[in-house]
Design a protein around this motif. Structure first.
Motif, PDB file in Angstrom:
ATOM      1  N   ASN A   1       6.059   8.604   5.796  1.00 50.34           N
ATOM      2  CA  ASN A   1       5.621   7.617   4.813  1.00 50.34           C
ATOM      3  C   ASN A   1       5.242   8.358   3.528  1.00 50.34           C
ATOM      4  O   ASN A   1       5.574   9.537   3.357  1.00 50.34           O
ATOM      5  N   HIS A   2       4.546   7.684   2.616  1.00 51.62           N
ATOM      6  CA  HIS A   2       4.235   8.303   1.325  1.00 51.62           C
ATOM      7  C   HIS A   2       2.821   8.895   1.269  1.00 51.62           C
ATOM      8  O   HIS A   2       2.259   9.054   0.181  1.00 51.62           O
ATOM      9  N   PHE A   3       2.243   9.231   2.406  1.00 56.24           N
ATOM     10  CA  PHE A   3       0.991   9.989   2.414  1.00 56.24           C
ATOM     11  C   PHE A   3       1.217  11.287   1.627  1.00 56.24           C
ATOM     12  O   PHE A   3       2.285  11.895   1.742  1.00 56.24           O
ATOM     13  N   PRO A   4       0.294  11.734   0.768  1.00 59.44           N
ATOM     14  CA  PRO A   4      -1.113  11.361   0.647  1.00 59.44           C
ATOM     15  C   PRO A   4      -1.432  10.288  -0.399  1.00 59.44           C
ATOM     16  O   PRO A   4      -2.575  10.213  -0.852  1.00 59.44           O
ATOM     17  N   ALA A   5      -0.456   9.494  -0.804  1.00 58.87           N
ATOM     18  CA  ALA A   5      -0.796   8.346  -1.653  1.00 58.87           C
ATOM     19  C   ALA A   5      -1.755   7.433  -0.884  1.00 58.87           C
ATOM     20  O   ALA A   5      -1.906   7.556   0.334  1.00 58.87           O
ATOM     21  N   ALA A   6      -2.397   6.514  -1.577  1.00 60.55           N
ATOM     22  CA  ALA A   6      -3.402   5.643  -0.961  1.00 60.55           C
ATOM     23  C   ALA A   6      -2.870   5.017   0.316  1.00 60.55           C
ATOM     24  O   ALA A   6      -1.761   4.489   0.349  1.00 60.55           O
ATOM     25  N   GLY A   7      -3.661   5.065   1.366  1.00 60.91           N
ATOM     26  CA  GLY A   7      -3.224   4.607   2.675  1.00 60.91           C
ATOM     27  C   GLY A   7      -2.685   5.788   3.466  1.00 60.91           C
ATOM     28  O   GLY A   7      -3.328   6.833   3.559  1.00 60.91           O
ATOM     29  N   GLY A   8      -1.489   5.630   4.012  1.00 63.84           N
ATOM     30  CA  GLY A   8      -0.865   6.710   4.766  1.00 63.84           C
ATOM     31  C   GLY A   8      -1.151   6.668   6.257  1.00 63.84           C
ATOM     32  O   GLY A   8      -0.539   7.412   7.023  1.00 63.84           O
TER      33      GLY A   8
ATOM     34  N   ILE B   1       8.410   2.131  -3.679  1.00 59.87           N
ATOM     35  CA  ILE B   1       9.102   1.085  -4.428  1.00 59.87           C
ATOM     36  C   ILE B   1       8.317  -0.221  -4.453  1.00 59.87           C
ATOM     37  O   ILE B   1       8.660  -1.130  -5.203  1.00 59.87           O
ATOM     38  N   ASP B   2       7.284  -0.346  -3.598  1.00 55.24           N
ATOM     39  CA  ASP B   2       6.382  -1.503  -3.609  1.00 55.24           C
ATOM     40  C   ASP B   2       7.170  -2.804  -3.491  1.00 55.24           C
ATOM     41  O   ASP B   2       7.821  -3.041  -2.487  1.00 55.24           O
ATOM     42  N   SER B   3       7.149  -3.644  -4.520  1.00 56.45           N
ATOM     43  CA  SER B   3       7.797  -4.950  -4.439  1.00 56.45           C
ATOM     44  C   SER B   3       9.284  -4.903  -4.762  1.00 56.45           C
ATOM     45  O   SER B   3       9.993  -5.896  -4.589  1.00 56.45           O
ATOM     46  N   ALA B   4       9.788  -3.769  -5.218  1.00 53.89           N
ATOM     47  CA  ALA B   4      11.202  -3.639  -5.574  1.00 53.89           C
ATOM     48  C   ALA B   4      12.033  -3.326  -4.328  1.00 53.89           C
ATOM     49  O   ALA B   4      11.515  -3.203  -3.221  1.00 53.89           O
ATOM     50  N   ASN B   5      13.365  -3.191  -4.523  1.00 58.72           N
ATOM     51  CA  ASN B   5      14.218  -2.810  -3.406  1.00 58.72           C
ATOM     52  C   ASN B   5      14.881  -1.474  -3.645  1.00 58.72           C
ATOM     53  O   ASN B   5      14.966  -1.001  -4.775  1.00 58.72           O
TER      54      ASN B   5
ATOM     55  N   GLU C   1       3.955   2.878   2.893  1.00 65.05           N
ATOM     56  CA  GLU C   1       5.366   2.507   2.788  1.00 65.05           C
ATOM     57  C   GLU C   1       6.260   3.552   3.452  1.00 65.05           C
ATOM     58  O   GLU C   1       6.102   4.757   3.245  1.00 65.05           O
ATOM     59  N   ALA C   2       7.211   3.084   4.259  1.00 63.20           N
ATOM     60  CA  ALA C   2       8.176   3.989   4.896  1.00 63.20           C
ATOM     61  C   ALA C   2       8.959   4.739   3.827  1.00 63.20           C
ATOM     62  O   ALA C   2       9.437   4.149   2.857  1.00 63.20           O
ATOM     63  N   ARG C   3       9.098   6.042   4.019  1.00 60.73           N
ATOM     64  CA  ARG C   3       9.754   6.890   3.026  1.00 60.73           C
ATOM     65  C   ARG C   3      11.074   7.474   3.522  1.00 60.73           C
ATOM     66  O   ARG C   3      12.082   7.445   2.814  1.00 60.73           O
ATOM     67  N   SER C   4      11.083   8.030   4.721  1.00 57.35           N
ATOM     68  CA  SER C   4      12.269   8.698   5.265  1.00 57.35           C
ATOM     69  C   SER C   4      12.707   8.012   6.544  1.00 57.35           C
ATOM     70  O   SER C   4      11.872   7.646   7.382  1.00 57.35           O
ATOM     71  N   PHE C   5      14.026   7.849   6.687  1.00 55.89           N
ATOM     72  CA  PHE C   5      14.583   7.113   7.803  1.00 55.89           C
ATOM     73  C   PHE C   5      15.695   7.892   8.485  1.00 55.89           C
ATOM     74  O   PHE C   5      16.450   8.622   7.841  1.00 55.89           O
ATOM     75  N   SER C   6      15.836   7.674   9.775  1.00 53.27           N
ATOM     76  CA  SER C   6      17.016   8.075  10.519  1.00 53.27           C
ATOM     77  C   SER C   6      17.632   6.811  11.092  1.00 53.27           C
ATOM     78  O   SER C   6      16.945   6.054  11.795  1.00 53.27           O
ATOM     79  N   LEU C   7      18.888   6.545  10.763  1.00 54.96           N
ATOM     80  CA  LEU C   7      19.575   5.341  11.223  1.00 54.96           C
ATOM     81  C   LEU C   7      20.611   5.702  12.279  1.00 54.96           C
ATOM     82  O   LEU C   7      21.464   6.572  12.039  1.00 54.96           O
ATOM     83  N   ALA C   8      20.530   5.051  13.433  1.00 59.82           N
ATOM     84  CA  ALA C   8      21.520   5.213  14.495  1.00 59.82           C
ATOM     85  C   ALA C   8      22.314   3.919  14.608  1.00 59.82           C
ATOM     86  O   ALA C   8      21.737   2.853  14.819  1.00 59.82           O
TER      87      ALA C   8
ATOM     88  N   ILE D   1       0.866  -1.185   0.000  1.00 62.29           N
ATOM     89  CA  ILE D   1       0.000   0.000   0.000  1.00 62.29           C
ATOM     90  C   ILE D   1       0.899   1.230   0.000  1.00 62.29           C
ATOM     91  O   ILE D   1       1.593   1.514   0.978  1.00 62.29           O
ATOM     92  N   GLU D   2       0.921   1.964  -1.103  1.00 64.52           N
ATOM     93  CA  GLU D   2       1.923   3.000  -1.333  1.00 64.52           C
ATOM     94  C   GLU D   2       2.006   4.024  -0.208  1.00 64.52           C
ATOM     95  O   GLU D   2       3.097   4.404   0.241  1.00 64.52           O
TER      96      GLU D   2
END
Length: 243
Positions: free
Chosen positions: A187-194, A162-166, A135-142, A131-132
């Protein structure tokens, strides 16, 4: 922790680094061989809620949704199945359907990956969510050491679902990493879901060979930072003495 040889394919992702430099290559062509690191375990800050995760975070490290084994020849084409309770991670729904998860009360979800021992990391790869908008869009990695000391912090963002891709992100090597905390900040709001946050699968990358800093010892024999010395009679390994 498991691993395999890894060559990076071309990707369309962006990264912003808080305190290290990117390698400057948009398509990652010409990089040396890498290893794929499968974490030993993962926990989610939203596992018990409220609202509790709908799909468990353990699905992120068990290859349950991948189309085939990750190998140097297959990695670019490995896809993820339609997200479900058996093969993906997704949070609970905080607000009404199709609203922005991050506009509701509560902090961002945090995933903590245990690598089962110190590693040298220089990449992060994830598969998307069906569900677009979720999907997580932005990350902070520690990146943390075995004693939980903070080694480095980075931020990454994918340009589009990216759905099923990597999607792969490359960075300068970080030594001594035992845990990685991934905080999803959008995430990718306002795409479907969010109204939730999800991903399909997660792996980390490590250089196949030894990184040496001769200046650190003063004796000219270098200092061990991670990986193993090249052994051309067998595949590269991560962590001397560990297959």
């Amino acid at each position: 922790m498991t691993h395999s040889n890894y060559l990076l394919p071309a990707v369309l992702c962006s990264a912003s680094f808080l305190s290290i430099q990117a390698n400057g290559a948009d398509d990652f062509s010409g990089l040396d061989p890498f290893l794929v690191i499968t974490p030993q375990s993962v926990s989610s800050s939203t596992e018990v809620g409220p609202p509790a995760d709908l799909f468990p975070a353990t699905n992120l490290i068990d290859s349950s949704g991948l189309s085939e084994e990750l190998t140097p020849s297959s990695i670019e084409d490995v896809t993820h199945a339609t997200s479900s309770v058996t093969n993906a991670w997704v949070t609970g729904q905080r607000g009404a359907a199709n609203t922005d998860y991050f506009q509701e009360a509560g902090g961002p979800p945090v995933l903590t990956f245990d690598l089962a021992g110190p590693s040298v990391l220089n990449g992060f790869v994830c598969w998307g969510y069906s569900i677009e908008g979720n999907e997580a869009r932005s990350f902070s990695l520690a990146f943390r050491s075995a004693d939980n000391a903070l080694l480095e912090t980075l931020t990454f963002s994918s340009d589009e679902p990216i759905d099923s891709a990597n999607c792969l992100f490359s960075f300068a090597p970080i030594a001594g990493v035992s845990k990685v905390e991934i905080t999803t900040t959008d995430n990718h709001f306002p795409a479907a879901g969010g109204d939730r946050v999800g991903l399909g699968e997660v792996r980390f990358l490590a250089p196949a060979f030894l990184y040496v800093d001769s200046s650190a010892t003063g004796a000219g024999n270098g200092s061990f930072l991670g990986g193993c010395l090249p052994d051309l009679t067998r595949r590269p390994r991560l962590g001397c003495g560990r297959d």
